[in-house]
Design a protein around this motif. Structure first.
Motif, PDB file in Angstrom:
ATOM      1  N   ILE A   4       0.844  -1.191   0.000  1.00  0.00           N
ATOM      2  CA  ILE A   4       0.000   0.000   0.000  1.00  0.00           C
ATOM      3  C   ILE A   4       0.875   1.235   0.000  1.00  0.00           C
ATOM      4  N   VAL A   5       0.537   2.176  -0.874  1.00  0.00           N
ATOM      5  CA  VAL A   5       1.275   3.442  -0.953  1.00  0.00           C
ATOM      6  C   VAL A   5       0.312   4.593  -0.684  1.00  0.00           C
ATOM      7  N   THR A   6       0.865   5.693  -0.206  1.00  0.00           N
ATOM      8  CA  THR A   6       0.073   6.892   0.050  1.00  0.00           C
ATOM      9  C   THR A   6       0.843   8.094  -0.469  1.00  0.00           C
ATOM     10  N   TYR A   7       0.166   8.915  -1.277  1.00  0.00           N
ATOM     11  CA  TYR A   7       0.769  10.118  -1.847  1.00  0.00           C
ATOM     12  C   TYR A   7      -0.195  11.291  -1.700  1.00  0.00           C
ATOM     13  N   ALA A  43      -9.067   8.862  -7.700  1.00  0.00           N
ATOM     14  CA  ALA A  43      -7.681   9.207  -7.386  1.00  0.00           C
ATOM     15  C   ALA A  43      -6.893   7.959  -6.988  1.00  0.00           C
ATOM     16  N   SER A  44      -7.488   7.121  -6.179  1.00  0.00           N
ATOM     17  CA  SER A  44      -6.825   5.884  -5.768  1.00  0.00           C
ATOM     18  C   SER A  44      -6.561   4.990  -6.978  1.00  0.00           C
ATOM     19  N   ASP A  45      -7.535   4.885  -7.872  1.00  0.00           N
ATOM     20  CA  ASP A  45      -7.366   4.087  -9.097  1.00  0.00           C
ATOM     21  C   ASP A  45      -6.255   4.655  -9.973  1.00  0.00           C
ATOM     22  N   ALA A  46      -6.226   5.983 -10.138  1.00  0.00           N
ATOM     23  CA  ALA A  46      -5.188   6.613 -10.967  1.00  0.00           C
ATOM     24  C   ALA A  46      -3.806   6.360 -10.379  1.00  0.00           C
ATOM     25  N   LEU A  47      -3.698   6.478  -9.073  1.00  0.00           N
ATOM     26  CA  LEU A  47      -2.421   6.239  -8.400  1.00  0.00           C
ATOM     27  C   LEU A  47      -1.982   4.787  -8.597  1.00  0.00           C
ATOM     28  N   ALA A  48      -2.895   3.859  -8.386  1.00  0.00           N
ATOM     29  CA  ALA A  48      -2.569   2.441  -8.549  1.00  0.00           C
ATOM     30  C   ALA A  48      -2.195   2.120  -9.996  1.00  0.00           C
ATOM     31  N   THR A  49      -2.904   2.714 -10.941  1.00  0.00           N
ATOM     32  CA  THR A  49      -2.629   2.460 -12.351  1.00  0.00           C
ATOM     33  C   THR A  49      -1.212   2.873 -12.734  1.00  0.00           C
ATOM     34  N   MET A  50      -0.766   3.995 -12.199  1.00  0.00           N
ATOM     35  CA  MET A  50       0.558   4.502 -12.552  1.00  0.00           C
ATOM     36  C   MET A  50       1.691   3.802 -11.802  1.00  0.00           C
ATOM     37  N   LEU A  51       1.415   3.242 -10.637  1.00  0.00           N
ATOM     38  CA  LEU A  51       2.501   2.723  -9.804  1.00  0.00           C
ATOM     39  C   LEU A  51       2.510   1.212  -9.602  1.00  0.00           C
ATOM     40  N   TYR A  52       1.490   0.491 -10.052  1.00  0.00           N
ATOM     41  CA  TYR A  52       1.368  -0.912  -9.655  1.00  0.00           C
ATOM     42  C   TYR A  52       2.544  -1.785 -10.073  1.00  0.00           C
ATOM     43  N   ASP A  53       3.238  -1.435 -11.168  1.00  0.00           N
ATOM     44  CA  ASP A  53       4.354  -2.278 -11.575  1.00  0.00           C
ATOM     45  C   ASP A  53       5.707  -1.565 -11.482  1.00  0.00           C
ATOM     46  N   GLU A  54       5.735  -0.439 -10.774  1.00  0.00           N
ATOM     47  CA  GLU A  54       6.987   0.302 -10.599  1.00  0.00           C
ATOM     48  C   GLU A  54       7.866  -0.390  -9.558  1.00  0.00           C
ATOM     49  N   THR A  83      -0.837  -4.183  -4.655  1.00  0.00           N
ATOM     50  CA  THR A  83      -0.938  -5.633  -4.807  1.00  0.00           C
ATOM     51  C   THR A  83      -2.226  -5.990  -5.529  1.00  0.00           C
ATOM     52  N   SER A  84      -3.333  -5.424  -5.086  1.00  0.00           N
ATOM     53  CA  SER A  84      -4.615  -5.675  -5.747  1.00  0.00           C
ATOM     54  C   SER A  84      -4.615  -5.109  -7.161  1.00  0.00           C
ATOM     55  N   ALA A  85      -4.001  -3.951  -7.330  1.00  0.00           N
ATOM     56  CA  ALA A  85      -3.959  -3.313  -8.644  1.00  0.00           C
ATOM     57  C   ALA A  85      -3.232  -4.191  -9.642  1.00  0.00           C
TER      58      ALA A  85
END
Length: 130
Positions: A4-7, A43-54, A83-85
């Motif tokens: 889990i990440v928080t920005y 916002a949570s979806d956008a964040l997960a979309t951009m970072l899920y495989d970073e 993880t879920s993303a």
């Protein structure tokens, strides 16, 4: 193990009960939401979309250090479960596309997400069920 990440995100009102959301630390993570509940979810979806495989996550800016325009914008922390993303999102690839200038300008003024729109159009055109 959950990742889990928080920005910090900037929520900018663009119309009655519509918010444009961007992440100063995560390039390309932009979206909009209708009402605060939808805005936080998007916002949570956008964040997960951009970072899920970073492999290396961007540095997190202290929310107090983010300068806001005097337009009703506010900063809020947004979390995403990467993880879920990773389980829910397809691997994405960057594509360079050309669109007519007037359409691009109008879409940008309305803070439209080009990637989301192109993905939806391709799925519809291809009758994609995945």
């Amino acid at each position: 193990m959950k990742r889990i990440v928080t920005y910090p995100a900037i929520f900018k009102p663009i119309d009655k009960d519509i918010y444009f959301i961007s992440f100063p630390d995560v390039k390309g993570a932009v979206t909009e939401g209708h009402g605060l509940k939808d805005a936080f979810s998007m916002a949570s979806d956008a964040l997960a979309t951009m970072l899920y495989d970073e492999k290396k996550l961007p540095k997190i800016t202290n929310p107090k250090d983010i300068n806001l325009d005097d337009d009703g914008s506010f900063v809020a922390l947004v979390s995403a479960d990467l993880t879920s993303a990773a389980d829910n999102f397809e691997k994405t690839v960057r594509k360079n596309v050309t669109v007519p200038y007037n359409l691009a300008t109008q879409a940008e003024e309305k803070h439209m997400n080009f990637s989301k729109i192109l993905t939806e159009a391709l799925r519809e055109k291809l009758n994609y069920q995945g």
